[in-house]
Design a protein around this motif. Structure first.
Motif, PDB file in Angstrom:
ATOM      1  N   UNK A 290       0.788  -1.104  -0.077  1.00 33.19           N
ATOM      2  CA  UNK A 290      -0.023  -0.189   0.060  1.00 33.19           C
ATOM      3  C   UNK A 290       0.803   1.225  -0.283  1.00 33.19           C
ATOM      4  N   UNK A 291       0.332   2.344  -0.812  1.00 32.96           N
ATOM      5  CA  UNK A 291       1.141   3.577  -0.707  1.00 32.96           C
ATOM      6  C   UNK A 291       0.957   4.038   0.598  1.00 32.96           C
ATOM      7  N   UNK A 292       2.155   4.519   1.352  1.00 35.50           N
ATOM      8  CA  UNK A 292       2.349   5.377   2.280  1.00 35.50           C
ATOM      9  C   UNK A 292       1.357   6.681   2.254  1.00 35.50           C
ATOM     10  N   UNK A 293       1.655   7.138   1.062  1.00 36.87           N
ATOM     11  CA  UNK A 293       1.059   8.577   0.938  1.00 36.87           C
ATOM     12  C   UNK A 293       0.723   8.890  -0.415  1.00 36.87           C
ATOM     13  N   UNK A 294      -0.130   9.545  -1.119  1.00 32.93           N
ATOM     14  CA  UNK A 294      -0.651   9.980  -2.131  1.00 32.93           C
ATOM     15  C   UNK A 294      -0.566  11.461  -2.033  1.00 32.93           C
ATOM     16  N   UNK A 295       0.210  12.231  -3.018  1.00 30.84           N
ATOM     17  CA  UNK A 295       0.222  13.495  -2.819  1.00 30.84           C
ATOM     18  C   UNK A 295      -0.612  14.402  -4.165  1.00 30.84           C
ATOM     19  N   UNK A 296      -0.896  15.359  -3.910  1.00 31.87           N
ATOM     20  CA  UNK A 296      -1.762  15.952  -5.023  1.00 31.87           C
ATOM     21  C   UNK A 296      -1.757  17.335  -4.788  1.00 31.87           C
ATOM     22  N   UNK A 297      -1.987  18.257  -6.028  1.00 34.78           N
ATOM     23  CA  UNK A 297      -2.326  19.504  -5.868  1.00 34.78           C
ATOM     24  C   UNK A 297      -3.807  19.611  -6.009  1.00 34.78           C
ATOM     25  N   UNK A 298      -4.305  20.937  -5.468  1.00 27.94           N
ATOM     26  CA  UNK A 298      -5.721  21.111  -5.613  1.00 27.94           C
ATOM     27  C   UNK A 298      -6.062  21.464  -7.075  1.00 27.94           C
ATOM     28  N   UNK A 299      -7.249  21.360  -7.504  1.00 32.50           N
ATOM     29  CA  UNK A 299      -7.663  21.788  -8.859  1.00 32.50           C
ATOM     30  C   UNK A 299      -7.106  23.131  -9.201  1.00 32.50           C
TER      31      UNK A 299
END
Length: 287
Positions: free
Chosen positions: A172-181
C-alpha cells in the motif's frame, strides 16, 4: 569537444577579460592550443572554471578559490545527515542564487545534490532551497523580470530531489500527494516525496492541477494510507472535495500550503505546518 574563450565566458556568465586574468594569474587556462596558437577549453577545464565562479560568488578570495577549484569535487558523504548550520545555509543560499542569476544550471544541480547528500531533504529544503526560491519569486513579482531564472532554479532543485532513490516493491502507498484543482505549485510535494523516500516510504504524486473527480478516483483505486493535498491560494483550496474524500474508510486526509489559512476544515482533516510535521504525520500512520 572544445570551446573558444568567448564561448566559455558566455557559458559561465563572466567577462572574457576575467577568463584571461584567471589564466594569467592562477593558471586556470585551456588544455588545448591549436596549431595557430588559439586557446581551446575542454569540458574538464570548464568544470574547473565553473567551480571557480561558484567559489568567488560565495566570497572566497580568487587566489584561494583557484586552489580549491583545481581539486576534484569531494565524494558525497554517507551515513547520518546533520542539519545545516545557519552560517553554512547563508553561504549555500548565496552560491545557489549567484548560479541561478547567471543561468548556470549545472552549478545549481551540483550544489543541490551535495546539500541533499550531506544534510538530507528537510534541512536542505527549509534552510536553502525555500529561501532562495522565495527570493527569486519576489524578484519576478517586483520587477517583472527573471522568470527564466526562477524556472531554471526550480528545475535544478526538482532534478536533485528526483535523484533520491524511491522505495520499490508491492504494498500500500504510504502517501498519495496531489495539488488542488488548478494549483500549479507542486515542487513542495516533490520535496515531501523525496523526504519520504529517505524514510523508505512508498508514495505517489499526482502533480499539478488535479481535478476533483480525478483525485477521488485515484484515492479509490490506490487506497493510500495518507492523502495530502497542496494549495497555495484559498480559492483553490476551496475546490478540493474534502467532505467526499473524508468518506473513504481507512484514509487519513491531510492538507498543506498557505491556501488553507482561514478555511474551516472537518475535524478529521490534519494540517501539518511544516515539512517535518508532514513527514512525522505520515510515519505515525504507516509505522
Amino acid at each position: 569537444m572544445t570551446y573558444t574563450p568567448r564561448a566559455v565566458a558566455g557559458m559561465l556568465g563572466i567577462a572574457p577579460t576575467t577568463l584571461r586574468t584567471w589564466d594569467q594569474r592562477y593558471g586556470l587556462g585551456p588544455s588545448v592550443r591549436t596549431d595557430g596558437g588559439h586557446r581551446r577549453y575542454e569540458d574538464a577545464d570548464v568544470e574547473v572554471l565553473r567551480r571557480m565562479v561558484g567559489l568567488t560568488a560565495q566570497g572566497v578570495a580568487a587566489s584561494a578559490a583557484a586552489v580549491l577549484a583545481r581539486q576534484p569535487p569531494a565524494a558525497r558523504p554517507h551515513g547520518p545527515r546533520v542539519p545545516i548550520a545557519a552560517g553554512e545555509a547563508v553561504v549555500a543560499q548565496r552560491g545557489f542564487l549567484a548560479a541561478a542569476k547567471r543561468l548556470d544550471e549545472p552549478a545549481m544541480a551540483e550544489l543541490a545534490a551535495e546539500l541533499l547528500a550531506a544534510h538530507g531533504v528537510v534541512s536542505s529544503w527549509e534552510s536553502v532551497f525555500v529561501p532562495a526560491l522565495v527570493e527569486l519569486g519576489e524578484l519576478v513579482a517586483t520587477s517583472g523580470e527573471g522568470v527564466e531564472i526562477e524556472h531554471l532554479a526550480s528545475g535544478s532543485v526538482l532534478h536533485a530531489l528526483r535523484s533520491i532513490p524511491r522505495a520499490s516493491g508491492p504494498g500500500v502507498l504510504s502517501a498519495l500527494l496531489s495539488c488542488a484543482p488548478d494549483e500549479q505549485h507542486w515542487l513542495p510535494l516533490e520535496a515531501l516525496g523525496a523526504a519520504l523516500s529517505e524514510e523508505d516510504c512508498r508514495w505517489g504524486n499526482l502533480g499539478a492541477r488535479v481535478p476533483a473527480e480525478a483525485l477521488c478516483d485515484a484515492v479509490d483505486r490506490l487506497r493510500p494510507r495518507v492523502v495530502l493535498i497542496w494549495a497555495h491560494r484559498q480559492d483553490l483550496a476551496l475546490r478540493v472535495p474534502l467532505e467526499e474524500l473524508g468518506t473513504r474508510p481507512g484514509v487519513v486526509l491531510t492538507v498543506a500550503g498557505s491556501g488553507w489559512e482561514g478555511v474551516r476544515l472537518p475535524s478529521s482533516v490534519h494540517r501539518p505546518k511544516s515539512l517535518t510535521e508532514a513527514i512525522g504525520l505520515v510515519l505515525s500512520y504507516v509505522r
